[in-house]
Design a protein around this motif. Structure first.
Motif, PDB file in Angstrom:
ATOM      1  N   MET A  14       7.501 -27.443  22.336  1.00 43.58           N
ATOM      2  CA  MET A  14       6.089 -27.159  22.308  1.00 43.58           C
ATOM      3  C   MET A  14       5.671 -26.948  20.856  1.00 43.58           C
ATOM      4  SD  MET A  14       5.732 -24.496  25.420  1.00 43.58           S
ATOM      5  CE  MET A  14       6.193 -24.952  27.042  1.00 43.58           C
ATOM      6  N   THR A  15       4.633 -27.657  20.465  1.00 49.07           N
ATOM      7  CA  THR A  15       4.187 -27.626  19.078  1.00 49.07           C
ATOM      8  C   THR A  15       2.672 -27.550  19.029  1.00 49.07           C
ATOM      9  OG1 THR A  15       6.075 -28.988  18.446  1.00 49.07           O
ATOM     10  CG2 THR A  15       4.260 -28.887  16.896  1.00 49.07           C
ATOM     11  N   SER A  16       2.161 -26.805  18.065  1.00 46.42           N
ATOM     12  CA  SER A  16       0.724 -26.701  17.853  1.00 46.42           C
ATOM     13  C   SER A  16       0.491 -26.385  16.386  1.00 46.42           C
ATOM     14  CB  SER A  16       0.143 -25.583  18.727  1.00 46.42           C
ATOM     15  OG  SER A  16      -1.244 -25.450  18.527  1.00 46.42           O
ATOM     16  N   THR A  17      -0.651 -26.830  15.865  1.00 46.42           N
ATOM     17  CA  THR A  17      -0.988 -26.413  14.504  1.00 46.42           C
ATOM     18  C   THR A  17      -1.437 -24.954  14.551  1.00 46.42           C
ATOM     19  OG1 THR A  17      -3.319 -27.039  14.634  1.00 46.42           O
ATOM     20  CG2 THR A  17      -1.763 -28.735  13.869  1.00 46.42           C
ATOM     21  N   LEU A  18      -1.252 -24.271  13.461  1.00 47.17           N
ATOM     22  CA  LEU A  18      -1.686 -22.879  13.360  1.00 47.17           C
ATOM     23  C   LEU A  18      -3.184 -22.793  13.629  1.00 47.17           C
ATOM     24  CD1 LEU A  18      -0.616 -19.973  12.383  1.00 47.17           C
ATOM     25  CD2 LEU A  18      -1.859 -20.533  10.312  1.00 47.17           C
ATOM     26  N   HIS A  19      -3.938 -23.697  13.026  1.00 45.42           N
ATOM     27  CA  HIS A  19      -5.398 -23.701  13.184  1.00 45.42           C
ATOM     28  C   HIS A  19      -5.791 -23.903  14.652  1.00 45.42           C
ATOM     29  CE1 HIS A  19      -9.600 -24.349  12.200  1.00 45.42           C
ATOM     30  NE2 HIS A  19      -9.558 -25.460  12.908  1.00 45.42           N
ATOM     31  N   ALA A  20      -5.208 -24.904  15.317  1.00 43.56           N
ATOM     32  CA  ALA A  20      -5.553 -25.185  16.715  1.00 43.56           C
ATOM     33  C   ALA A  20      -5.166 -24.019  17.621  1.00 43.56           C
ATOM     34  CB  ALA A  20      -4.872 -26.472  17.181  1.00 43.56           C
ATOM     35  N   GLN A  21      -3.999 -23.435  17.381  1.00 42.74           N
ATOM     36  CA  GLN A  21      -3.557 -22.322  18.213  1.00 42.74           C
ATOM     37  C   GLN A  21      -4.447 -21.104  18.019  1.00 42.74           C
ATOM     38  OE1 GLN A  21      -1.119 -22.845  20.487  1.00 42.74           O
ATOM     39  NE2 GLN A  21      -1.743 -20.884  21.308  1.00 42.74           N
ATOM     40  N   ALA A  22      -4.849 -20.834  16.789  1.00 46.39           N
ATOM     41  CA  ALA A  22      -5.745 -19.705  16.525  1.00 46.39           C
ATOM     42  C   ALA A  22      -7.069 -19.895  17.260  1.00 46.39           C
ATOM     43  CB  ALA A  22      -5.972 -19.547  15.022  1.00 46.39           C
ATOM     44  N   GLN A  23      -7.583 -21.115  17.266  1.00 45.74           N
ATOM     45  CA  GLN A  23      -8.838 -21.388  17.976  1.00 45.74           C
ATOM     46  C   GLN A  23      -8.676 -21.164  19.475  1.00 45.74           C
ATOM     47  OE1 GLN A  23      -9.920 -25.383  16.611  1.00 45.74           O
ATOM     48  NE2 GLN A  23     -11.704 -24.456  15.618  1.00 45.74           N
ATOM     49  N   LYS A  24      -7.570 -21.642  20.046  1.00 49.92           N
ATOM     50  CA  LYS A  24      -7.325 -21.466  21.485  1.00 49.92           C
ATOM     51  C   LYS A  24      -7.275 -19.990  21.862  1.00 49.92           C
ATOM     52  CE  LYS A  24      -4.331 -25.471  21.971  1.00 49.92           C
ATOM     53  NZ  LYS A  24      -2.950 -25.889  22.252  1.00 49.92           N
ATOM     54  N   MET A  25      -6.712 -19.188  20.979  1.00 51.62           N
ATOM     55  CA  MET A  25      -6.513 -17.769  21.265  1.00 51.62           C
ATOM     56  C   MET A  25      -7.710 -16.912  20.876  1.00 51.62           C
ATOM     57  SD  MET A  25      -2.577 -17.551  19.936  1.00 51.62           S
ATOM     58  CE  MET A  25      -2.389 -15.805  20.255  1.00 51.62           C
ATOM     59  N   GLY A  26      -8.641 -17.490  20.116  1.00 46.46           N
ATOM     60  CA  GLY A  26      -9.775 -16.713  19.637  1.00 46.46           C
ATOM     61  C   GLY A  26      -9.386 -15.738  18.531  1.00 46.46           C
ATOM     62  N   TRP A  27      -8.334 -16.074  17.803  1.00 42.64           N
ATOM     63  CA  TRP A  27      -7.839 -15.248  16.697  1.00 42.64           C
ATOM     64  C   TRP A  27      -8.184 -15.918  15.380  1.00 42.64           C
ATOM     65  CZ3 TRP A  27      -2.156 -13.234  17.497  1.00 42.64           C
ATOM     66  CH2 TRP A  27      -2.108 -12.420  18.634  1.00 42.64           C
ATOM     67  N   SER A  28      -8.224 -15.131  14.314  1.00 47.50           N
ATOM     68  CA  SER A  28      -8.367 -15.717  12.980  1.00 47.50           C
ATOM     69  C   SER A  28      -7.023 -16.348  12.604  1.00 47.50           C
ATOM     70  CB  SER A  28      -8.735 -14.649  11.952  1.00 47.50           C
ATOM     71  OG  SER A  28      -7.645 -13.757  11.747  1.00 47.50           O
ATOM     72  N   ARG A  29      -7.076 -17.301  11.687  1.00 45.58           N
ATOM     73  CA  ARG A  29      -5.822 -17.922  11.244  1.00 45.58           C
ATOM     74  C   ARG A  29      -4.916 -16.901  10.565  1.00 45.58           C
ATOM     75  NH1 ARG A  29      -8.030 -23.397   8.620  1.00 45.58           N
ATOM     76  NH2 ARG A  29      -9.476 -21.861   7.826  1.00 45.58           N
ATOM     77  N   SER A  30      -5.499 -15.979   9.808  1.00 45.26           N
ATOM     78  CA  SER A  30      -4.661 -14.996   9.117  1.00 45.26           C
ATOM     79  C   SER A  30      -3.979 -14.061  10.113  1.00 45.26           C
ATOM     80  CB  SER A  30      -5.476 -14.198   8.100  1.00 45.26           C
ATOM     81  OG  SER A  30      -6.482 -13.453   8.730  1.00 45.26           O
ATOM     82  N   ARG A  31      -4.689 -13.660  11.166  1.00 50.84           N
ATOM     83  CA  ARG A  31      -4.075 -12.800  12.184  1.00 50.84           C
ATOM     84  C   ARG A  31      -2.920 -13.528  12.860  1.00 50.84           C
ATOM     85  NH1 ARG A  31      -6.932 -10.410  17.687  1.00 50.84           N
ATOM     86  NH2 ARG A  31      -5.144  -9.180  18.351  1.00 50.84           N
ATOM     87  N   LEU A  32      -3.150 -14.785  13.249  1.00 55.71           N
ATOM     88  CA  LEU A  32      -2.087 -15.544  13.905  1.00 55.71           C
ATOM     89  C   LEU A  32      -0.933 -15.799  12.937  1.00 55.71           C
ATOM     90  CD1 LEU A  32      -0.865 -16.939  16.303  1.00 55.71           C
ATOM     91  CD2 LEU A  32      -2.163 -19.000  15.702  1.00 55.71           C
ATOM     92  N   SER A  33      -1.241 -16.041  11.686  1.00 57.29           N
ATOM     93  CA  SER A  33      -0.191 -16.283  10.701  1.00 57.29           C
ATOM     94  C   SER A  33       0.726 -15.064  10.573  1.00 57.29           C
ATOM     95  CB  SER A  33      -0.802 -16.634   9.351  1.00 57.29           C
ATOM     96  OG  SER A  33       0.217 -16.918   8.419  1.00 57.29           O
ATOM     97  N   ARG A  34       0.145 -13.878  10.547  1.00 52.36           N
ATOM     98  CA  ARG A  34       0.961 -12.653  10.484  1.00 52.36           C
ATOM     99  C   ARG A  34       1.813 -12.499  11.740  1.00 52.36           C
ATOM    100  NH1 ARG A  34      -3.868 -10.825   8.419  1.00 52.36           N
ATOM    101  NH2 ARG A  34      -4.433  -9.777  10.357  1.00 52.36           N
TER     102      ARG A  34
END
Length: 104
Positions: free
Chosen positions: A1-21
């Motif tokens: 299973m693969t997703s870009t950080l940006h796409a996954q953050a959008q799906k989750m309603g999170w900021s990219r920085s929050r998901l990155s951490r």
């Protein structure tokens, strides 16, 4: 299973920085790994690692049992059919319609 950080953050309603951490913590536990995104040299792909897949599989049965016990077992056949009917309407509604619910 693969997703870009940006796409996954959008799906989750999170900021990219929050998901990155959060991804960093998951990476430290060897649940995921970050690979370069060949389509975007600035981005990365989040890839489920073998240990992460094992954790997901282990959690699936427990989660499904919990949903069944707390949700499905409390409903009769008519209730479940109503959920299927309403879910079908929501699944086919444009995203813009869903964002405007309750704002009229």
């Amino acid at each position: 299973m693969t997703s870009t950080l940006h796409a996954q953050a959008q799906k989750m309603g999170w900021s990219r920085s929050r998901l990155s951490r959060h991804a960093g913590r998951m990476e430290a536990r060897e649940l995921i790994r970050r690979d370069p995104d060949p389509a975007d040299g600035r981005g990365c792909l989040l890839v489920l690692a073998p240990l992460g897949l094992d954790a997901l599989r282990a959690a699936t049965a427990v989660h499904l049992e919990s949903v069944r016990r707390r949700f499905a077992d409390r409903l009769d056949a008519r209730d479940l059919l109503d959920i299927v009917r309403v879910s079908g309407k929501l699944a086919h509604a444009p995203e813009s319609d869903l964002r405007d619910v309750g704002r009229e």
